[in-house]
Write a protein that holds these residues in place. Structure first.
Motif, PDB file in Angstrom:
ATOM      1  N   UNK A  91       9.390  14.117  -2.370  1.00 29.13           N
ATOM      2  CA  UNK A  91      10.073  13.549  -0.755  1.00 29.13           C
ATOM      3  C   UNK A  91       9.118  12.311  -0.556  1.00 29.13           C
ATOM      4  N   UNK A  92       7.724  12.285  -0.659  1.00 32.61           N
ATOM      5  CA  UNK A  92       7.211  11.078  -0.457  1.00 32.61           C
ATOM      6  C   UNK A  92       7.377  10.043  -1.313  1.00 32.61           C
ATOM      7  N   UNK A  93       7.542  10.451  -2.686  1.00 30.59           N
ATOM      8  CA  UNK A  93       7.940   9.580  -3.743  1.00 30.59           C
ATOM      9  C   UNK A  93       9.245   8.761  -3.509  1.00 30.59           C
ATOM     10  N   UNK A  94      10.458   9.292  -3.332  1.00 30.49           N
ATOM     11  CA  UNK A  94      11.580   8.858  -2.933  1.00 30.49           C
ATOM     12  C   UNK A  94      11.622   8.563  -1.477  1.00 30.49           C
ATOM     13  N   UNK A  95      11.276   9.089  -0.630  1.00 29.71           N
ATOM     14  CA  UNK A  95      11.259   8.644   0.815  1.00 29.71           C
ATOM     15  C   UNK A  95      10.629   7.333   1.049  1.00 29.71           C
ATOM     16  N   UNK A  96       9.550   6.983   0.416  1.00 26.99           N
ATOM     17  CA  UNK A  96       9.002   5.763   0.666  1.00 26.99           C
ATOM     18  C   UNK A  96       9.573   4.582  -0.222  1.00 26.99           C
ATOM     19  N   UNK A  97       9.955   5.028  -1.313  1.00 26.91           N
ATOM     20  CA  UNK A  97      10.968   4.047  -2.040  1.00 26.91           C
ATOM     21  C   UNK A  97      12.071   3.649  -1.307  1.00 26.91           C
ATOM     22  N   UNK A  98      12.870   4.762  -0.789  1.00 28.41           N
ATOM     23  CA  UNK A  98      14.118   4.602  -0.135  1.00 28.41           C
ATOM     24  C   UNK A  98      14.127   3.575   1.000  1.00 28.41           C
ATOM     25  N   UNK A 119       1.647  -0.526 -13.331  1.00 25.91           N
ATOM     26  CA  UNK A 119       1.506  -1.858 -13.890  1.00 25.91           C
ATOM     27  C   UNK A 119       1.999  -2.933 -12.828  1.00 25.91           C
ATOM     28  N   UNK A 120       3.279  -2.747 -12.631  1.00 28.61           N
ATOM     29  CA  UNK A 120       3.850  -3.766 -11.946  1.00 28.61           C
ATOM     30  C   UNK A 120       3.376  -3.822 -10.413  1.00 28.61           C
ATOM     31  N   UNK A 121       3.059  -2.913  -9.922  1.00 35.04           N
ATOM     32  CA  UNK A 121       2.680  -2.606  -8.444  1.00 35.04           C
ATOM     33  C   UNK A 121       1.099  -3.207  -8.609  1.00 35.04           C
ATOM     34  N   UNK A 122       0.232  -2.994  -9.466  1.00 33.23           N
ATOM     35  CA  UNK A 122      -0.913  -3.641  -9.517  1.00 33.23           C
ATOM     36  C   UNK A 122      -0.922  -5.178  -9.604  1.00 33.23           C
ATOM     37  N   UNK A 123       0.283  -5.822 -10.113  1.00 32.14           N
ATOM     38  CA  UNK A 123       0.317  -7.207 -10.513  1.00 32.14           C
ATOM     39  C   UNK A 123       0.888  -7.895  -9.308  1.00 32.14           C
ATOM     40  N   UNK A 162       0.753  -1.100   0.114  1.00 30.67           N
ATOM     41  CA  UNK A 162       0.043   0.080  -0.185  1.00 30.67           C
ATOM     42  C   UNK A 162       0.810   1.201   0.093  1.00 30.67           C
ATOM     43  N   UNK A 163       1.974   1.198   0.798  1.00 30.16           N
ATOM     44  CA  UNK A 163       2.747   2.418   0.826  1.00 30.16           C
ATOM     45  C   UNK A 163       3.551   2.661  -0.430  1.00 30.16           C
ATOM     46  N   UNK A 164       4.053   1.575  -0.975  1.00 28.37           N
ATOM     47  CA  UNK A 164       4.568   1.640  -2.506  1.00 28.37           C
ATOM     48  C   UNK A 164       3.722   2.120  -3.316  1.00 28.37           C
ATOM     49  N   UNK A 165       2.267   1.791  -3.463  1.00 31.62           N
ATOM     50  CA  UNK A 165       1.562   2.312  -4.190  1.00 31.62           C
ATOM     51  C   UNK A 165       1.292   4.094  -4.057  1.00 31.62           C
ATOM     52  N   UNK A 166       1.162   4.210  -2.640  1.00 32.86           N
ATOM     53  CA  UNK A 166       1.023   5.767  -2.448  1.00 32.86           C
ATOM     54  C   UNK A 166       2.241   6.377  -2.963  1.00 32.86           C
TER      55      UNK A 166
END
Length: 393
Positions: A316-323, A385-389, A283-287
């Protein structure tokens, strides 16, 4: 009877946790002292053409992937990960010494990059050791890893300005020797303070691999993270030139935007780590993907200086959660393979950089800098697409 051993081990655990935090910060500093100034070093000190600078970055990424993947598989099967991190720190210091005094392009590319690939592998191996230690001692792995990631981000907030100050004020030799010193301090701390988590002999019939469905999901996550890091690399390469040459905004704005995003990433990582157990990593990665989509739409449509700064919250939300969460997600999908999972995640940044480096200049030269952000949107679409799968675990 249960309280006594807990009380007896509280102090060593605190010392060990502090050591992990300092090592994470110092390995981040060692990288942040070298990477931001590398293109300037190659241009001004080694005197090579821009094409050779690009080739150096590509070659560095490829060699780094080969070295780190080899070490990752080996570290998960036998030996003591602590000893591996110690050796990697020493080889990283040796690479810095080579860069400090050698100015031969091919020696730096094939010998220097090979040695520095071991140095850069110390960081993901340290995260893998931290995950194993947290699991072994019953600590909250997600929050602890998020705090460690925040230490690396903090290093990247203060590291690049220090790197430029040292390189321009005292010379590249001094800058690289400072990076070598950081690696040496790391090696001492690793040897003295980090825990040993020796691998037991694994039976030949036992395979260290995730279940088949998890392997599929790990591949999808690899593609998603690669696309996300590729977007970020496109942004880092393209944004300063876009701000200056097409929007005609002040040159210092690019640096302020990067610093603002880096600063906001730290609380984002900590908040994501706190809520990971409640909402789940998927869920967080989708955010993060949604934040990235909105951010790059904003970069395509917003031309105001203050609104561009405001957009950095989405970045920051994009990269912060990813990292902060991406690495832990890989570890969950690859149980028993902390080193391979962490290194696989780290290599998504390298592959993303290869993709971005090969595309950014070509797209900007054929069309313009603005068009590069459309490429980033396309990469976000692949991420979605990848995160949905990916199935929830």
């Amino acid at each position: 009877m249960q309280n006594s051993p807990i009380a007896a081990t509280r102090k060593p655990l605190d010392i060990t946790s502090s050591a992990f935090l300092i090592v994470a910060f110092l390995t981040g500093i060692a990288g942040a002292l070298q990477t931001p100034t590398l293109s300037l070093f190659l241009t001004e000190e080694v005197h090579v053409r821009p094409a050779m600078v690009g080739f150096f970055f590509t070659g560095s990424a490829v060699i780094g992937i080969l070295v780190s993947q080899f070490l990752a598989g080996r570290s998960d099967r036998k030996g003591d990960r602590k000893s591996l991190i110690f050796v990697c720190c020493l080889l990283g210091a040796l690479a810095c010494v080579l860069f400090a005094w050698n100015r031969n392009y091919f020696v730096l590319l094939f010998v220097g990059v090979f040695l520095s690939s071991f140095g850069s592998t110390a960081n993901p191996q340290m995260f893998a050791l931290a995950r194993e230690h947290a699991d072994h001692t019953g600590r909250e792995a997600v929050m602890f890893s998020s705090i460690l990631r925040a230490q690396v981000s903090l290093a990247w907030v203060i590291g690049p300005p220090i790197a430029y100050a040292l390189a321009l004020g005292f010379g590249f030799t001094t800058m690289y020797l400072c990076a070598a010193f950081a690696f040496v301090v790391c090696s001492v701390m690793v040897r003295m303070l980090l825990p040993s988590m020796r691998k037991e002999g694994v039976a030949k019939t036992t395979k260290l691999e995730a279940p088949r469905r998890n392997r599929r999901d790990a591949l999808l996550l690899f593609v998603a993270c690669t696309m996300m890091w590729g977007c970020n690399s496109l942004y880092i390469i393209n944004m300063p030139l876009y701000i200056i040459n097409e929007l005609h905004l002040p040159e210092k704005l690019a640096g302020v935007m990067m610093g603002t995003a880096a600063g906001l990433e730290i609380p984002t990582m900590l908040i994501a780590g706190y809520y990971a157990k409640r909402f789940g990593k998927r869920f967080l990665m989708r955010i993060a993907g949604v934040a990235g989509l909105l951010f790059y739409i904003g970069m395509l449509t917003i031309h105001n200086e203050y609104m561009l700064l405001g957009l950095q919250l989405l970045n920051a939300i994009f990269i912060g959660i990813l990292a902060g969460i991406g690495m832990l997600y890989f570890q969950d999908l690859m149980p028993g393979q902390a080193g391979a999972a962490t290194t696989l995640y780290t290599n998504t940044t390298r592959v993303g950089w290869i993709i971005a480096g090969s595309m950014a200049g070509v797209v900007a030269e054929i069309w313009n800098y603005h068009t590069v952000f459309y490429i980033a949107l396309g990469m976000i679409a692949i991420t979605a697409y990848c995160m949905v799968r990916i199935k929830d675990i």
